[in-house]
Design an enzyme around this catalytic site. Structure first.
Site, PDB file in Angstrom:
ATOM      1  N   LEU A  40       4.737   9.945  73.197  1.00  0.00           N
ATOM      2  CA  LEU A  40       4.623  10.880  72.074  1.00  0.00           C
ATOM      3  C   LEU A  40       4.419  12.300  72.562  1.00  0.00           C
ATOM      4  O   LEU A  40       3.590  12.570  73.431  1.00  0.00           O
ATOM      5  CB  LEU A  40       3.449  10.478  71.173  1.00  0.00           C
ATOM      6  CG  LEU A  40       3.145  11.399  69.992  1.00  0.00           C
ATOM      7  CD1 LEU A  40       2.752  10.586  68.754  1.00  0.00           C
ATOM      8  CD2 LEU A  40       2.014  12.391  70.315  1.00  0.00           C
ATOM      9  N   ASN A  42       3.458  16.094  70.905  1.00  0.00           N
ATOM     10  CA  ASN A  42       3.107  16.811  69.690  1.00  0.00           C
ATOM     11  C   ASN A  42       2.946  18.296  69.977  1.00  0.00           C
ATOM     12  O   ASN A  42       3.914  18.921  70.422  1.00  0.00           O
ATOM     13  CB  ASN A  42       1.946  16.165  68.923  1.00  0.00           C
ATOM     14  CG  ASN A  42       0.652  16.026  69.672  1.00  0.00           C
ATOM     15  OD1 ASN A  42       0.608  15.466  70.768  1.00  0.00           O
ATOM     16  ND2 ASN A  42      -0.435  16.490  69.080  1.00  0.00           N
ATOM     17  N   ASP A  43       1.807  18.904  69.758  1.00  0.00           N
ATOM     18  CA  ASP A  43       1.705  20.363  69.704  1.00  0.00           C
ATOM     19  C   ASP A  43       2.268  21.072  70.940  1.00  0.00           C
ATOM     20  O   ASP A  43       1.964  20.694  72.077  1.00  0.00           O
ATOM     21  CB  ASP A  43       0.237  20.783  69.596  1.00  0.00           C
ATOM     22  CG  ASP A  43      -0.477  20.151  68.427  1.00  0.00           C
ATOM     23  OD1 ASP A  43       0.117  19.307  67.734  1.00  0.00           O
ATOM     24  OD2 ASP A  43      -1.657  20.494  68.210  1.00  0.00           O
ATOM     25  N   GLN A  59       1.357  18.785  74.194  1.00  0.00           N
ATOM     26  CA  GLN A  59       0.531  17.598  74.060  1.00  0.00           C
ATOM     27  C   GLN A  59       1.390  16.360  74.303  1.00  0.00           C
ATOM     28  O   GLN A  59       2.474  16.226  73.731  1.00  0.00           O
ATOM     29  CB  GLN A  59      -0.068  17.540  72.661  1.00  0.00           C
ATOM     30  CG  GLN A  59      -1.132  18.588  72.393  1.00  0.00           C
ATOM     31  CD  GLN A  59      -2.448  18.227  73.034  1.00  0.00           C
ATOM     32  OE1 GLN A  59      -3.202  17.424  72.529  1.00  0.00           O
ATOM     33  NE2 GLN A  59      -2.731  18.832  74.178  1.00  0.00           N
ATOM     34  N   TYR A 102      -6.890  18.451  74.751  1.00  0.00           N
ATOM     35  CA  TYR A 102      -6.299  18.850  73.471  1.00  0.00           C
ATOM     36  C   TYR A 102      -5.690  20.252  73.574  1.00  0.00           C
ATOM     37  O   TYR A 102      -5.719  20.903  74.613  1.00  0.00           O
ATOM     38  CB  TYR A 102      -7.347  18.767  72.372  1.00  0.00           C
ATOM     39  CG  TYR A 102      -7.500  17.384  71.770  1.00  0.00           C
ATOM     40  CD1 TYR A 102      -7.005  16.251  72.405  1.00  0.00           C
ATOM     41  CD2 TYR A 102      -8.155  17.206  70.556  1.00  0.00           C
ATOM     42  CE1 TYR A 102      -7.145  14.983  71.848  1.00  0.00           C
ATOM     43  CE2 TYR A 102      -8.305  15.939  69.990  1.00  0.00           C
ATOM     44  CZ  TYR A 102      -7.799  14.840  70.644  1.00  0.00           C
ATOM     45  OH  TYR A 102      -7.946  13.597  70.071  1.00  0.00           O
ATOM     46  N   SER A 103      -5.180  20.726  72.453  1.00  0.00           N
ATOM     47  CA  SER A 103      -4.319  21.907  72.444  1.00  0.00           C
ATOM     48  C   SER A 103      -5.037  23.183  72.885  1.00  0.00           C
ATOM     49  O   SER A 103      -6.253  23.298  72.798  1.00  0.00           O
ATOM     50  CB  SER A 103      -3.737  22.107  71.048  1.00  0.00           C
ATOM     51  OG  SER A 103      -2.858  21.067  70.723  1.00  0.00           O
ATOM     52  N   ARG A 162     -11.522  23.302  67.896  1.00  0.00           N
ATOM     53  CA  ARG A 162     -10.486  23.101  68.921  1.00  0.00           C
ATOM     54  C   ARG A 162      -9.355  24.124  68.816  1.00  0.00           C
ATOM     55  O   ARG A 162      -9.313  24.949  67.929  1.00  0.00           O
ATOM     56  CB  ARG A 162      -9.907  21.691  68.796  1.00  0.00           C
ATOM     57  CG  ARG A 162      -9.387  21.303  67.428  1.00  0.00           C
ATOM     58  CD  ARG A 162      -8.895  19.849  67.440  1.00  0.00           C
ATOM     59  NE  ARG A 162      -8.496  19.369  66.124  1.00  0.00           N
ATOM     60  CZ  ARG A 162      -9.300  18.702  65.303  1.00  0.00           C
ATOM     61  NH1 ARG A 162     -10.551  18.448  65.644  1.00  0.00           N
ATOM     62  NH2 ARG A 162      -8.865  18.288  64.121  1.00  0.00           N
ATOM     63  N   ASP A 163      -8.453  24.015  69.781  1.00  0.00           N
ATOM     64  CA  ASP A 163      -7.182  24.745  69.837  1.00  0.00           C
ATOM     65  C   ASP A 163      -7.375  26.243  70.108  1.00  0.00           C
ATOM     66  O   ASP A 163      -6.926  27.093  69.325  1.00  0.00           O
ATOM     67  CB  ASP A 163      -6.372  24.556  68.542  1.00  0.00           C
ATOM     68  CG  ASP A 163      -6.291  23.110  68.095  1.00  0.00           C
ATOM     69  OD1 ASP A 163      -6.365  22.224  68.963  1.00  0.00           O
ATOM     70  OD2 ASP A 163      -6.130  22.870  66.881  1.00  0.00           O
ATOM     71  N   GLU A 221      -6.309  23.850  61.900  1.00  0.00           N
ATOM     72  CA  GLU A 221      -5.903  23.593  63.267  1.00  0.00           C
ATOM     73  C   GLU A 221      -4.980  24.693  63.782  1.00  0.00           C
ATOM     74  O   GLU A 221      -4.334  25.411  63.011  1.00  0.00           O
ATOM     75  CB  GLU A 221      -5.189  22.234  63.362  1.00  0.00           C
ATOM     76  CG  GLU A 221      -6.098  21.047  63.104  1.00  0.00           C
ATOM     77  CD  GLU A 221      -5.501  19.742  63.585  1.00  0.00           C
ATOM     78  OE1 GLU A 221      -6.212  18.995  64.278  1.00  0.00           O
ATOM     79  OE2 GLU A 221      -4.318  19.464  63.263  1.00  0.00           O
TER      80      GLU A 221
END
Length: 484
Positions: A40, A42-43, A59, A102-103, A162-163, A221
């Site tokens: 997978l 993602n971001d 990600q 994480y991002s 986050r991020d 987010e």
């Protein structure tokens, strides 16, 4: 590199090798979009041009086509067209990131390519902790983790924190972070630093229950705060918005506010929220300013918790992709998105039809067919109703009387027809980027954009036009493919 990190990277590489043949044989594997080699994606993360080279981190869960402990995958490019897949940049090997890197974002800090990211940690009961971390590189490929630079939650906020998106302005470093208050309101928090390492929380700059907003989601987010001309823009992905007519139809949204940032108060004075993309799959976009001064956006062609486990590519060990790069400009308070000019290098085999009349249904144009292409359609006369059928799986429909543009597809899970729409006073032009299983539609020069996955029968390559007309349009078509 620690022994644990080496072990995780080896596991990821083994997953790539084990699934390589199955993944690459999938007819829905994309031709000119960035994907993970397995599992997978993602971001988009760490999106930057550094020392002349574009770096796109992302990600990645290489272990399965679903969410889990995320790695940072890594692509580089000199031209936004030809991309090289680099070694894994970050693996969740340390105590401060053991449940996922994480991002986050990337900057040049003291001449080194520097990644800021969220370390996600969960205890045995599932309680979450969040750390904002840093990793640096001299060569842009191999990264040295330096641990958390923010290891405490601000008062009044949960661990949904986050991020980090970092930038430098007026000799100071700033960071905006997506956050959730203890009473479940989404905010964007601002931090400031003199050296990029020691950070002070300035407070929220925008969020739910902060004027002019009322209830506006339980979590924000992937915030991204930047200037375009003399205005500020806050891009954010709020979770928890209720559908309103044509708006907010996906499970989660991605959009922006235009306004003015007061760094001292701090406060982002802004107008109304507008969605960046009207399609089925678009989330967590990130922007960068390149060496030519362009603000370039890339998004994730997916939405969390939205039928992800039912994508047909799951059985072949992979899911999702990133969008093409889009250059942002402001027209008033409206963001305009246009495909990066470099993508023209993908074109070959032009087919042109000048001022053809479409009257009736199911009309094909000679040479306008295929599964990987760019289409430009300019309108000189519009019928009351105009449509384009994409490989029997999706349709673009303009209803002049209702002043609506509709993107319609067959749902890949239940095969029922579903739609996304926007209000449109007039249709002047359409520009489509079609890949084997994706559509990116730019309307009227990028005033509206629809991004979606779709999964036609691989042998159906038909593009058909229809109108209750007549409609007069000019159509140009190019095949698209990598240039190297």
């Amino acid at each position: 590199m620690t022994e644990k990190e080496q072990e995780l990277i080896q596991q990821a590489e083994e997953a790539v090798g084990k699934n390589k043949n199955k993944v690459e044989a999938d007819p829905y594997r994309l031709r000119f979009h960035l994907m993970s080699p397995v599992g997978l994606i993602n971001d988009p993360n760490g999106w930057i041009q550094w020392n002349g080279t574009y770096h796109m981190f992302y990600q990645w869960n290489p272990m399965k086509p679903g969410h889990g402990a995320k790695f940072w995958g890594h692509y580089t490019s000199e031209d936004l067209v030809n991309w090289t897949h680099q070694p894994i940049a970050l693996a969740p090997s340390e105590w401060f990131e053991k449940n996922g890197c994480y991002s986050g974002s990337a900057v040049d800090l003291d001449g080194r390519l520097t990644l800021y990211y969220t370390g996600n940690v969960k205890d045995d009961e599932g309680n979450r902790s969040s750390y904002q971390c840093i990793a640096q590189s001299d060569d842009g490929i191999t990264f040295d983790k330096q641990g958390p630079v923010i290891d405490e939650l601000p008062d009044g906020y949960t661990a949904h924190f986050r991020d980090p998106k970092v930038w430098k302005q007026n000799g100071m470093w700033y960071m905006v972070i997506g956050a959730q208050t203890e009473d479940l309101k989404g905010h964007a928090l601002l931090y400031r630093s003199e050296d990029g390492r020691d950070w002070t929380c300035m407070g929220p700059v925008a969020g739910a229950e902060m004027a002019p907003l009322q209830d506006f989601g339980y979590m924000w987010e992937c915030p991204d705060l930047f200037s375009l001309g003399d205005k500020g823009v806050l891009v954010v992905s709020p979770q928890g918005l209720e559908a309103e007519g044509m708006h907010y139809r996906n499970v989660y949204q991605a959009g922006y506010f235009a306004g003015e940032l007061d760094l001292e108060t701090p406060k982002f004075h802004h107008g109304a929220f507008d969605e960046l993309d009207r399609g089925f799959e678009f989330y967590a976009p990130q922007t960068t300013e390149d060496e030519n001064g362009r603000r370039i956006l890339v998004g994730w062609m997916g939405v969390p918790d939205q039928q992800e486990d039912q994508h047909p590519t799951i059985e072949n060990g992979w899911i999702h992709c990133l969008t093409i790069p889009r250059v942002l400009t402001l027209r008033g308070d409206r963001l305009i998105q246009t495909p990066a000019e470099e993508l023209r290098a993908l074109r070959s085999g032009e087919v042109s039809h000048e001022t053809v009349t479409i009257d009736g249904g199911g009309q094909a144009l000679e040479g306008v067919a295929g599964d990987v292409m760019e289409l430009e359609i300019d309108v000189s006369r519009m019928a009351p109703y105009f449509e384009i059928d994409l490989r029997g799986e999706a349709r673009i429909i303009f209803d002049r009387e209702a002043k609506t543009l509709t993107f319609e597809r067959r749902n890949f899970a239940d095969r029922l027809t579903e739609k996304r729409q926007c209000h449109l006073e007039e249709l002047r032009s359409l520009r489509l980027f079609l890949d084997t299983s994706s559509v990116e539609l730019f309307v009227n020069g990028g005033e509206e954009v629809f991004t979606s996955r779709y999964f036609p029968a691989p042998d159906n390559r038909e593009i058909r036009f229809g109108a209750t007309g007549p409609a007069e349009v000019s159509v140009r078509k190019w095949a698209l493919g990598q240039t190297d």
